[in-house]
Design an enzyme around this catalytic site. Sequence first.
Site, mmCIF file in Angstrom:
data_model
loop_
_atom_site.group_PDB
_atom_site.id
_atom_site.type_symbol
_atom_site.label_atom_id
_atom_site.label_comp_id
_atom_site.label_asym_id
_atom_site.label_seq_id
_atom_site.Cartn_x
_atom_site.Cartn_y
_atom_site.Cartn_z
ATOM 1 N N GLU A 257 15.102 100.082 63.116
ATOM 2 C CA GLU A 257 15.088 101.345 62.375
ATOM 3 C C GLU A 257 15.678 101.150 60.984
ATOM 4 O O GLU A 257 16.647 100.406 60.810
ATOM 5 C CB GLU A 257 15.913 102.395 63.130
ATOM 6 N N GLU B 8 8.526 108.658 62.523
ATOM 7 C CA GLU B 8 8.990 109.615 63.548
ATOM 8 C C GLU B 8 9.519 110.894 62.912
ATOM 9 O O GLU B 8 10.247 110.849 61.900
ATOM 10 C CB GLU B 8 10.098 108.990 64.415
ATOM 11 N N ASP C 276 12.628 96.945 71.153
ATOM 12 C CA ASP C 276 13.576 97.480 70.168
ATOM 13 C C ASP C 276 14.817 96.609 70.038
ATOM 14 O O ASP C 276 15.369 96.147 71.048
ATOM 15 C CB ASP C 276 14.054 98.869 70.616
ATOM 16 N N ASP D 155 14.631 101.569 72.873
ATOM 17 C CA ASP D 155 16.031 101.824 73.249
ATOM 18 C C ASP D 155 16.202 103.279 73.705
ATOM 19 O O ASP D 155 17.283 103.676 74.143
ATOM 20 C CB ASP D 155 17.005 101.444 72.130
ATOM 21 N N SER D 156 15.105 104.052 73.663
ATOM 22 C CA SER D 156 15.108 105.378 74.293
ATOM 23 C C SER D 156 15.430 105.260 75.781
ATOM 24 O O SER D 156 15.751 106.267 76.425
ATOM 25 C CB SER D 156 13.746 106.065 74.107
ATOM 26 N N LYS E 240 11.198 95.746 67.012
ATOM 27 C CA LYS E 240 11.209 96.930 66.145
ATOM 28 C C LYS E 240 12.648 97.225 65.756
ATOM 29 O O LYS E 240 13.561 97.082 66.581
ATOM 30 C CB LYS E 240 10.594 98.138 66.863
#
Length: 285
Positions: A116, A187, A84, A45-46, A114
């Site tokens: 978070e 991270e 993501d 999602d970057s 993925k």
Amino acid sequence: MERKITVPDIVKRKGGDPIVALTAYDFPFGRIADAAGVDLILVGDSLGMVVQGMDTTLPVTMDEMVYHCRMVARARRRALLVCDLPFLSYQVSPAEAVANAGRLVKEGAAEAVKLEGGVSMAETIRAIAGVDIPVMGHIGLTPQSVHRMGGHRVQGQRRGERPGQRERIIEDALAVADAGAFAIVLEGMPLDLAAEITTRLSIPTIGIGAGPHCDGQILVLHDVLGLCDRFTPKFAKRYAELWTAAADAISAYAREVRSRSFPTDGHSFHSLVPVPRDEKVAAEG
Ligand code: KIV
């Protein structure tokens, strides 16, 4: 073609050859990364920041993730494709998380997802893994928590149990692994903390800004290629300067159009001259 990399292949790399992971967001770079031998491609999602030009990843939507994932899926032949789950697509309830993870697999052709978060996401990871969608965790500096963290800040540098403190990050790592994640991104944390987590977990750790002791490394494609005009974070290494190369190429094109040196005769098409009938008959006879 080399054999396709699967989730079990990534799991087996724990403590072995380092896993090479990289983000990609479209067909050309998906194909380039795959052909270059990247083991795991993440549609991160970057993309909100490096492709869409936003300040955070928070506005990225499920539809956008599906769209980008599908493009990379068409390009990828060998690498494992992970996508993501964007902000608020999995935090509301485990049931919604399963439905959205399913969309990334069904519509985006992702092979894993993925998300978070640590302790607070354990139930959600368990629910998604429980329907056989492989999950990769992501702890430490979690960009979707940018407002809680007060910016994209290194986590775990202080001791303590509060979110972002060392002991809490270890708890998060253990919870993610225990919930059934097949790998975990670490991270923005001190290298000794990442080393400790890597030793304590039986699943591979993939670091970004987490030092050299992880089981693999991941970077954002645009940082690796120098394809951004923003600053490069300390942990990233620019292996090329594509922003400058692209700017130079486009300036050269503009100069040549303005000076009429492009297009040349060689770049142009010519009218076909009809062959007179008498010559044609002679040639055929
Ligand atoms: O979105 C992303 O690109 C990521 C990587 C930085 C791990 O989550």
